[in-house]
Design a protein around this motif. Structure first.
Motif, PDB file in Angstrom:
ATOM      1  N   HIS A 186      20.290  31.471  42.323  1.00 45.15           N
ATOM      2  CA  HIS A 186      20.794  32.834  42.179  1.00 45.15           C
ATOM      3  C   HIS A 186      21.085  33.247  40.742  1.00 45.15           C
ATOM      4  O   HIS A 186      21.631  34.313  40.510  1.00 45.15           O
ATOM      5  N   GLY A 187      20.778  32.427  39.758  1.00 46.55           N
ATOM      6  CA  GLY A 187      21.105  32.826  38.395  1.00 46.55           C
ATOM      7  C   GLY A 187      20.651  31.824  37.354  1.00 46.55           C
ATOM      8  O   GLY A 187      19.788  30.982  37.605  1.00 46.55           O
ATOM      9  N   ASN A 188      21.250  31.899  36.198  1.00 42.66           N
ATOM     10  CA  ASN A 188      20.951  31.132  34.987  1.00 42.66           C
ATOM     11  C   ASN A 188      19.712  31.698  34.300  1.00 42.66           C
ATOM     12  O   ASN A 188      19.837  32.360  33.286  1.00 42.66           O
ATOM     13  N   VAL A 189      18.499  31.438  34.819  1.00 39.48           N
ATOM     14  CA  VAL A 189      17.326  32.162  34.337  1.00 39.48           C
ATOM     15  C   VAL A 189      16.535  32.669  35.537  1.00 39.48           C
ATOM     16  O   VAL A 189      16.530  32.042  36.594  1.00 39.48           O
ATOM     17  N   ALA A 190      15.892  33.816  35.373  1.00 39.66           N
ATOM     18  CA  ALA A 190      14.963  34.299  36.392  1.00 39.66           C
ATOM     19  C   ALA A 190      13.735  33.405  36.383  1.00 39.66           C
ATOM     20  O   ALA A 190      13.329  32.901  35.331  1.00 39.66           O
ATOM     21  N   GLU A 191      13.129  33.199  37.556  1.00 38.24           N
ATOM     22  CA  GLU A 191      12.088  32.181  37.688  1.00 38.24           C
ATOM     23  C   GLU A 191      10.726  32.798  38.015  1.00 38.24           C
ATOM     24  O   GLU A 191      10.589  33.570  38.958  1.00 38.24           O
ATOM     25  N   TRP A 192       9.731  32.401  37.228  1.00 38.89           N
ATOM     26  CA  TRP A 192       8.363  32.837  37.495  1.00 38.89           C
ATOM     27  C   TRP A 192       7.881  32.272  38.835  1.00 38.89           C
ATOM     28  O   TRP A 192       8.086  31.098  39.134  1.00 38.89           O
ATOM     29  N   ALA A 193       7.234  33.115  39.611  1.00 36.42           N
ATOM     30  CA  ALA A 193       6.503  32.681  40.803  1.00 36.42           C
ATOM     31  C   ALA A 193       5.011  32.692  40.482  1.00 36.42           C
ATOM     32  O   ALA A 193       4.579  33.261  39.475  1.00 36.42           O
ATOM     33  N   GLY A 194       4.232  32.076  41.344  1.00 34.44           N
ATOM     34  CA  GLY A 194       2.797  32.038  41.109  1.00 34.44           C
ATOM     35  C   GLY A 194       2.079  33.323  41.463  1.00 34.44           C
ATOM     36  O   GLY A 194       0.982  33.580  40.981  1.00 34.44           O
ATOM     37  N   ASP A 195       2.683  34.152  42.308  1.00 37.36           N
ATOM     38  CA  ASP A 195       2.006  35.313  42.875  1.00 37.36           C
ATOM     39  C   ASP A 195       1.909  36.499  41.929  1.00 37.36           C
ATOM     40  O   ASP A 195       2.796  36.744  41.102  1.00 37.36           O
ATOM     41  N   LEU A 196       0.839  37.263  42.080  1.00 33.45           N
ATOM     42  CA  LEU A 196       0.782  38.607  41.527  1.00 33.45           C
ATOM     43  C   LEU A 196       1.735  39.500  42.311  1.00 33.45           C
ATOM     44  O   LEU A 196       1.977  39.292  43.501  1.00 33.45           O
ATOM     45  N   TYR A 197       2.274  40.498  41.625  1.00 32.19           N
ATOM     46  CA  TYR A 197       3.235  41.399  42.263  1.00 32.19           C
ATOM     47  C   TYR A 197       2.527  42.566  42.943  1.00 32.19           C
ATOM     48  O   TYR A 197       1.605  43.163  42.385  1.00 32.19           O
ATOM     49  N   GLY A 198       2.957  42.885  44.154  1.00 37.21           N
ATOM     50  CA  GLY A 198       2.502  44.077  44.844  1.00 37.21           C
ATOM     51  C   GLY A 198       3.697  44.786  45.441  1.00 37.21           C
ATOM     52  O   GLY A 198       4.400  44.216  46.277  1.00 37.21           O
ATOM     53  N   GLU A 199       3.964  45.996  45.010  1.00 39.44           N
ATOM     54  CA  GLU A 199       5.155  46.703  45.464  1.00 39.44           C
ATOM     55  C   GLU A 199       5.170  46.892  46.972  1.00 39.44           C
ATOM     56  O   GLU A 199       6.209  46.799  47.618  1.00 39.44           O
ATOM     57  N   SER A 200       4.019  47.147  47.581  1.00 37.99           N
ATOM     58  CA  SER A 200       3.947  47.384  49.022  1.00 37.99           C
ATOM     59  C   SER A 200       3.394  46.176  49.769  1.00 37.99           C
ATOM     60  O   SER A 200       2.982  46.298  50.921  1.00 37.99           O
ATOM     61  N   PHE A 201       3.404  45.012  49.146  1.00 39.20           N
ATOM     62  CA  PHE A 201       2.789  43.838  49.750  1.00 39.20           C
ATOM     63  C   PHE A 201       3.444  43.464  51.077  1.00 39.20           C
ATOM     64  O   PHE A 201       2.773  43.022  52.006  1.00 39.20           O
ATOM     65  N   TYR A 202       4.754  43.647  51.196  1.00 41.80           N
ATOM     66  CA  TYR A 202       5.439  43.247  52.421  1.00 41.80           C
ATOM     67  C   TYR A 202       4.989  44.056  53.630  1.00 41.80           C
ATOM     68  O   TYR A 202       5.101  43.604  54.764  1.00 41.80           O
ATOM     69  N   ALA A 203       4.484  45.251  53.389  1.00 44.98           N
ATOM     70  CA  ALA A 203       4.027  46.089  54.492  1.00 44.98           C
ATOM     71  C   ALA A 203       2.701  45.606  55.065  1.00 44.98           C
ATOM     72  O   ALA A 203       2.348  45.952  56.193  1.00 44.98           O
TER      73      ALA A 203
END
Length: 304
Positions: free
Chosen positions: A217-234
């Motif tokens: 939940h903190g210290n540093v934000a963590e890179w994920a492997g995925d490309l970002y998609g704003e509507s991906f969850y839909a």
């Protein structure tokens, strides 16, 4: 982009770049009294910890289903949906400066301390560390050295998918945080804007989640492997999702030393162009941890 500064914050922050003040709105209703919803949805048992060939501790995360996203959260956290995942191993802590320097021969961090998380890293720098760690342990690297495309079937190290990261962070919970709904408890579990003093801190000094993972939940934000998609969850469906096939930004998850409590929620999503120079705005808050696939992993299996 939506950088995890203060924020990483709302989806509006991604669109407007530096509109960090918007983040505080996301926490509305998150500071109520604790109740039975603060308890994990299931008891995960004792964490299954291993030590890798390079001396780094990892936890085996069991295969299972979880509810990814938050219908009460930001637009890009909706809709919350069921996700089956295979088992995998994940670092107990964020990658430290000591570990990064031992493998890569340099320490790019702004806040120099061997036990602090390494930061001021671009996404390509993080995946190159994953490849070097794989090679040092005689494993097959996941990332193509030329294109940085990821082969998830390789047995080496890689960045977690967005789904893997959130599953590991939640550790069986469905609440805003892995410890429940009450943001007033966050200081015991995370280094964030309120208690960090404008710097990172040694990894593993706050309380872990139920699966034995620190600083989710903190210290540093963590890179994920995925490309970002704003509507991906839909549109996301199926087991072991890996994000959209195309995009301009990579996902960052978790809060950091410079974010407010809302940015530290389990479902909070952020993004950044992957190849910016390490000295660009926000990078002193960006770190990562590694995962690798577990043998005989089966998506959707029963969690321990």
């Amino acid at each position: 982009m939506k950088p995890p500064t203060d924020p990483p914050g709302t989806r509006a922050v991604r669109r407007s770049g530096l509109a960090v003040a918007m983040l505080a709105l996301a926490l509305a209703g998150g500071c109520g009294d604790a109740d039975e919803s603060d308890a994990p949805a299931s008891e995960p048992g004792e964490p299954n910890v291993i030590t890798t060939g390079t001396g780094i501790k990892m936890v085996r995360i069991p295969a299972g289903h979880f509810r990814m996203g938050d219908d009460a959260g930001e637009a890009d956290e909706k809709p919350a949906h069921d996700v089956p995942l295979s088992a995998f191993h994940i670092d107990v802590t964020e990658v430290t400066q000591k570990s990064y320097q031992a493998l890569m021969g340099r320490n790019p961090a702004k806040f120099k301390n061997p036990d602090h998380p390494v930061e001021r890293l671009s996404w390509p720098a993080a995946v190159k560390y994953c490849n070097m760690r794989s090679l040092r342990e005689g494993l097959t690297p996941c990332y193509d050295p030329a294109t940085l495309a990821c082969d998830g079937s390789a047995d080496g190290y890689r960045l977690p998918t967005e789904a893997e990261w959130e599953y590991a962070c939640r550790a069986g919970t469905t609440t805003a945080y892995s410890f429940g709904t009450d943001a007033r408890k966050l200081a015991a579990h995370a280094w964030f804007k309120q208690n960090a003093g404008k710097t990172t801190h040694p990894v593993g000094t706050r309380k872990p989640n139920a699966w034995g993972l620190y600083d989710m939940h903190g210290n540093v934000a963590e890179w994920a492997g995925d490309l970002y998609g704003e509507s991906f969850y839909a549109t996301a469906a199926g087991a072991d999702p890996t994000g959209p096939a195309s995009g301009d930004e990579r996902v960052l998850r978790g809060g950091s030393w410079r974010t407010s409590a809302a940015a530290c929620r389990s479902a909070a999503r952020f993004s950044e162009p992957p190849g910016l120079a390490d000295v660009c705005f926000g990078y002193e808050a960006y770190g990562f941890r590694c995962v690798r696939r577990a043998p005989s992993a089966t998506a959707g299996g029963a969690a321990k």
